[in-house]
Design a protein around this motif. Structure first.
Motif, mmCIF file in Angstrom:
data_model
loop_
_atom_site.group_PDB
_atom_site.id
_atom_site.type_symbol
_atom_site.label_atom_id
_atom_site.label_comp_id
_atom_site.label_asym_id
_atom_site.label_seq_id
_atom_site.Cartn_x
_atom_site.Cartn_y
_atom_site.Cartn_z
ATOM 1 N N MET A 156 0.842 -1.203 0.000
ATOM 2 C CA MET A 156 0.000 0.000 0.000
ATOM 3 C C MET A 156 0.878 1.255 0.000
ATOM 4 O O MET A 156 0.626 2.192 -0.771
ATOM 5 C CB MET A 156 -0.914 0.001 1.223
ATOM 6 C CG MET A 156 -1.877 1.160 1.239
ATOM 7 S SD MET A 156 -2.790 1.275 2.776
ATOM 8 C CE MET A 156 -1.610 2.094 3.815
ATOM 9 N N LEU A 157 1.939 1.270 0.844
ATOM 10 C CA LEU A 157 2.836 2.433 0.871
ATOM 11 C C LEU A 157 3.474 2.644 -0.493
ATOM 12 O O LEU A 157 3.621 3.782 -0.962
ATOM 13 C CB LEU A 157 3.920 2.234 1.930
ATOM 14 C CG LEU A 157 3.454 2.340 3.382
ATOM 15 C CD1 LEU A 157 4.631 2.097 4.310
ATOM 16 C CD2 LEU A 157 2.865 3.716 3.654
ATOM 17 N N SER A 158 3.841 1.518 -1.142
ATOM 18 C CA SER A 158 4.444 1.603 -2.462
ATOM 19 C C SER A 158 3.475 2.298 -3.433
ATOM 20 O O SER A 158 3.857 3.198 -4.179
ATOM 21 C CB SER A 158 4.782 0.194 -2.925
ATOM 22 O OG SER A 158 5.550 0.216 -4.080
ATOM 23 N N PHE A 159 2.211 1.866 -3.386
ATOM 24 C CA PHE A 159 1.225 2.454 -4.298
ATOM 25 C C PHE A 159 0.901 3.906 -3.939
ATOM 26 O O PHE A 159 0.592 4.709 -4.817
ATOM 27 C CB PHE A 159 -0.056 1.616 -4.289
ATOM 28 C CG PHE A 159 -0.004 0.459 -5.232
ATOM 29 C CD1 PHE A 159 0.075 0.663 -6.598
ATOM 30 C CD2 PHE A 159 -0.021 -0.838 -4.763
ATOM 31 C CE1 PHE A 159 0.133 -0.400 -7.476
ATOM 32 C CE2 PHE A 159 0.031 -1.912 -5.635
ATOM 33 C CZ PHE A 159 0.109 -1.701 -6.994
ATOM 34 N N ILE A 160 0.966 4.230 -2.637
ATOM 35 C CA ILE A 160 0.728 5.629 -2.248
ATOM 36 C C ILE A 160 1.799 6.517 -2.877
ATOM 37 O O ILE A 160 1.511 7.608 -3.380
ATOM 38 C CB ILE A 160 0.714 5.763 -0.711
ATOM 39 C CG1 ILE A 160 -0.575 5.146 -0.153
ATOM 40 C CG2 ILE A 160 0.819 7.228 -0.292
ATOM 41 C CD1 ILE A 160 -0.665 5.147 1.348
ATOM 42 N N ALA A 161 3.051 6.029 -2.875
ATOM 43 C CA ALA A 161 4.129 6.805 -3.506
ATOM 44 C C ALA A 161 3.878 6.939 -5.011
ATOM 45 O O ALA A 161 4.105 8.003 -5.595
ATOM 46 C CB ALA A 161 5.477 6.141 -3.240
ATOM 47 N N VAL A 162 3.373 5.860 -5.644
ATOM 48 C CA VAL A 162 3.044 5.940 -7.075
ATOM 49 C C VAL A 162 1.954 6.992 -7.293
ATOM 50 O O VAL A 162 2.019 7.802 -8.226
ATOM 51 C CB VAL A 162 2.583 4.561 -7.603
ATOM 52 C CG1 VAL A 162 2.031 4.691 -9.008
ATOM 53 C CG2 VAL A 162 3.733 3.578 -7.585
ATOM 54 N N GLY A 163 0.941 7.001 -6.380
ATOM 55 C CA GLY A 163 -0.112 8.024 -6.475
ATOM 56 C C GLY A 163 0.463 9.429 -6.347
ATOM 57 O O GLY A 163 0.065 10.342 -7.068
ATOM 58 N N GLY A 164 1.451 9.577 -5.435
ATOM 59 C CA GLY A 164 2.098 10.876 -5.275
ATOM 60 C C GLY A 164 2.787 11.307 -6.561
ATOM 61 O O GLY A 164 2.717 12.476 -6.966
ATOM 62 N N ILE A 191 -6.159 10.852 -10.944
ATOM 63 C CA ILE A 191 -5.637 9.480 -11.009
ATOM 64 C C ILE A 191 -4.727 9.215 -9.811
ATOM 65 O O ILE A 191 -4.791 8.146 -9.189
ATOM 66 C CB ILE A 191 -4.901 9.258 -12.347
ATOM 67 C CG1 ILE A 191 -5.914 9.324 -13.490
ATOM 68 C CG2 ILE A 191 -4.157 7.941 -12.358
ATOM 69 C CD1 ILE A 191 -5.316 9.169 -14.858
ATOM 70 N N GLY A 192 -3.898 10.204 -9.460
ATOM 71 C CA GLY A 192 -2.989 10.028 -8.337
ATOM 72 C C GLY A 192 -3.722 9.808 -7.032
ATOM 73 O O GLY A 192 -3.473 8.835 -6.313
ATOM 74 N N VAL A 193 -4.673 10.708 -6.711
ATOM 75 C CA VAL A 193 -5.388 10.597 -5.435
ATOM 76 C C VAL A 193 -6.285 9.364 -5.430
ATOM 77 O O VAL A 193 -6.379 8.656 -4.424
ATOM 78 C CB VAL A 193 -6.201 11.885 -5.163
ATOM 79 C CG1 VAL A 193 -6.989 11.750 -3.884
ATOM 80 C CG2 VAL A 193 -5.284 13.080 -5.071
ATOM 81 N N ALA A 194 -6.930 9.080 -6.573
ATOM 82 C CA ALA A 194 -7.805 7.909 -6.636
ATOM 83 C C ALA A 194 -6.994 6.628 -6.468
ATOM 84 O O ALA A 194 -7.488 5.658 -5.890
ATOM 85 C CB ALA A 194 -8.569 7.886 -7.955
ATOM 86 N N THR A 195 -5.724 6.617 -6.941
ATOM 87 C CA THR A 195 -4.863 5.449 -6.741
ATOM 88 C C THR A 195 -4.673 5.190 -5.249
ATOM 89 O O THR A 195 -4.807 4.055 -4.774
ATOM 90 C CB THR A 195 -3.492 5.676 -7.413
ATOM 91 O OG1 THR A 195 -3.699 5.915 -8.795
ATOM 92 C CG2 THR A 195 -2.582 4.491 -7.232
ATOM 93 N N VAL A 196 -4.374 6.272 -4.507
ATOM 94 C CA VAL A 196 -4.178 6.116 -3.062
ATOM 95 C C VAL A 196 -5.458 5.589 -2.416
ATOM 96 O O VAL A 196 -5.435 4.650 -1.611
ATOM 97 C CB VAL A 196 -3.768 7.462 -2.435
ATOM 98 C CG1 VAL A 196 -3.614 7.311 -0.929
ATOM 99 C CG2 VAL A 196 -2.474 7.959 -3.043
#
Lengths: 286, 201
Positions: B34-42, B52-57
């Motif tokens: 999840m942390l990895s994907f939060i960084a991708v969203g960032g 897309i970024g915020v929705a990813t998180v």
């Protein structure tokens, strides 16, 4: 301006949390926690146990940062403000779960799993309510949602929105009928094996989240900072305070049912209701 | 500044992604991912794709929460706190990892992505909405209906009630010791146990 808005967010959160704790009559209880020793459980996940209250407080602050304190002015002026709030909601579930999972003890773990089972389906009405609120504004920005309520508040043109969102608020703040995480029936659940300053911080974060969620409800349903004579922030504070009191009263007045029955209510009653709410709001917005 | 932030977030993405396989619990692995994907969203937000970024998180927070619970449920790792290895099929995964790294690396190095900076006054969220419900409507709706069908199917499969009676009918909990008495409530031995409710639909 940014400094002012940052001060407004932090001040609202801090003072609001203290007032919420006072309203619950728990100031002495929480202050006493600081003098207490910390309970150690066997083989806990120390990182998550120590960070969970911090995350909870941070999520309350992040959620409040998208709320406009004056028309056209929010600390985080994002075109997707309402999605950021939704993200804070989803991460709150993760935080409460980790808070119960990390101590490696039975009651916290039961609280964590029970809470997740209830809180995940609550996310669905939450999303429908927030999307419905964005429809008249034709924007996901909270600034635009405030502007769209100049003539009539969303609470009047989307009557199902506030009752549905009240359930979301009670879930996010672990209160009353939606408190499946820290309830008395499982010896305060995720907090059962926690005492001392960490426990106090967790309770403060719960209070801060109530302030944050009420401020968002005030923005989405009651026009936020809009109002005659008084300046914007004052209107927001008045509306937020009224909603905090209303949500706390609801939490005290409504009994909690069993998790399985609440699950049925959520999926069978509230989910179709929120579909209906979105459909009605969509037709009205057209 | 943006370049530095993107680099830091990318490094965090890789590090938390690596942590997924080094931690010893399903819950820790899920939330590392999840942390990895939060960084991708960032990174998405920094690349002018705020929705897309915020929705990813948002999606990853909900998804990893569900995944943590399902993994604990199916991996016989009570509560997710018992230490267990997160890696298996070593040879195959090393091979797959090398092939994937070489392939993706080659794709990055050999392709020439278009240089098309987003105008600062572009309303990217509205444009994304028009794209999703315009030219890309078919893909979007097909994916949406497929996911919905999957969810309905998963709920039906995991439901206790079924057309042939309750799913746990006749099941017994495992013993407290090897070959011991079943844990929990004792099954009743009266005639009631042979009486079947429900229709023969």
């Amino acid at each position: 301006m940014i400094v002012l808005l940052a001060l407004a967010v932090l001040g609202t959160l801090g003072l609001g949390a203290v007032l919420v704790v006072a309203m619950d009559g728990r100031i002495a209880q929480l202050a006493g926690q600081f003098a207490r020793q910390r309970i150690e459980t066997e083989a806990p996940d120390r990182l998550n146990r120590d960070l969970a209250p911090v995350w909870y407080l941070a999520l309350a602050a992040a959620g409040l940062s998208v709320v406009p304190f004056a028309p056209g002015h929010a600390l985080l002026d994002s075109p997707v403000g309402i999605v950021i709030w939704g993200t804070c909601e989803a991460l709150t579930i993760v935080t409460v779960f980790l808070h119960g999972w990390a101590p490696n003890a039975p009651f916290p773990l039961i609280g964590a799993y029970r809470y997740v089972a209830i809180a995940l389906p609550v996310m669905l009405p939450s999303m429908f309510v927030l999307i419905a609120a964005a429809l008249p504004a034709e924007s996901l920005s909270l600034l635009a949602i405030v502007e769209s309520q100049r003539e009539i508040w969303n609470v009047a043109r989307q009557p199902l929105g506030l009752p549905l969102f009240a359930i979301v608020v009670l879930t996010l703040t672990l209160r009353g009928p939606m408190d499946f995480a820290d309830a008395a029936d499982i010896a305060t659940g995720t907090s059962a094996d926690e005492s001392g300053s960490a426990r106090a911080l967790w309770e403060v974060a719960r209070a801060a989240m109530l302030v944050s969620a009420s401020a968002l409800a005030a923005t989405v349903f009651f026009g936020g900072p809009l109002g005659p004579a008084l300046p914007g922030p004052v209107w927001l504070w008045i509306k937020t305070a009224a909603l905090v009191a209303a949500f706390a009263w609801l939490g005290r007045r409504i009994a909690r049912t069993t998790p399985s029955r609440m699950l049925t209510i959520l999926w069978v009653v509230l989910l179709p209701l929120s579909f209906l709410h979105l459909a009605i709001s969509g037709v009205i917005a057209l | 500044m943006t370049d530095l932030l993107v680099t830091l977030l990318a490094a965090f993405t890789v590090w938390t992604g690596w942590r997924v396989f080094r931690v010893d619990s399903m819950v820790r692995a899920s939330f590392s991912l999840m942390l990895s994907f939060i960084a991708v969203g960032g990174i998405g937000v920094l690349l002018s794709a705020p929705y897309i970024g915020v929705a990813t998180v948002f999606m990853m927070a909900v998804e990893m929460m569900v995944m943590a619970i399902f993994m604990v449920m199916f991996m016989m790792n009570p509560a997710g706190l018992n230490p267990m290895s997160m890696v298996h099929q070593h040879r195959f995964s090393i091979g797959a990892g090398v092939v994937a790294a070489l392939g993706l690396g080659a794709a990055v190095l050999l392709s020439s992505p278009p240089s098309n900076p987003v105008l600062s006054d572009a309303d990217v969220v509205a444009e994304l909405g028009h794209e999703l419900l315009g030219p890309s409507m078919l893909i979007f709706e097909t994916a949406g209906v497929t996911l919905l069908a999957t969810m309905v199917g998963a709920v039906i499969l995991s439901s206790r009630q079924g057309r042939f009676g309750n799913a746990d009918e006749g099941s017994r909990p495992p013993g407290l010791s090897p070959d011991g008495e079943p844990a929990g409530r004792k099954p009743d031995n009266g005639g009631e146990g042979h009486h079947h409710h429900g229709g023969h639909g």
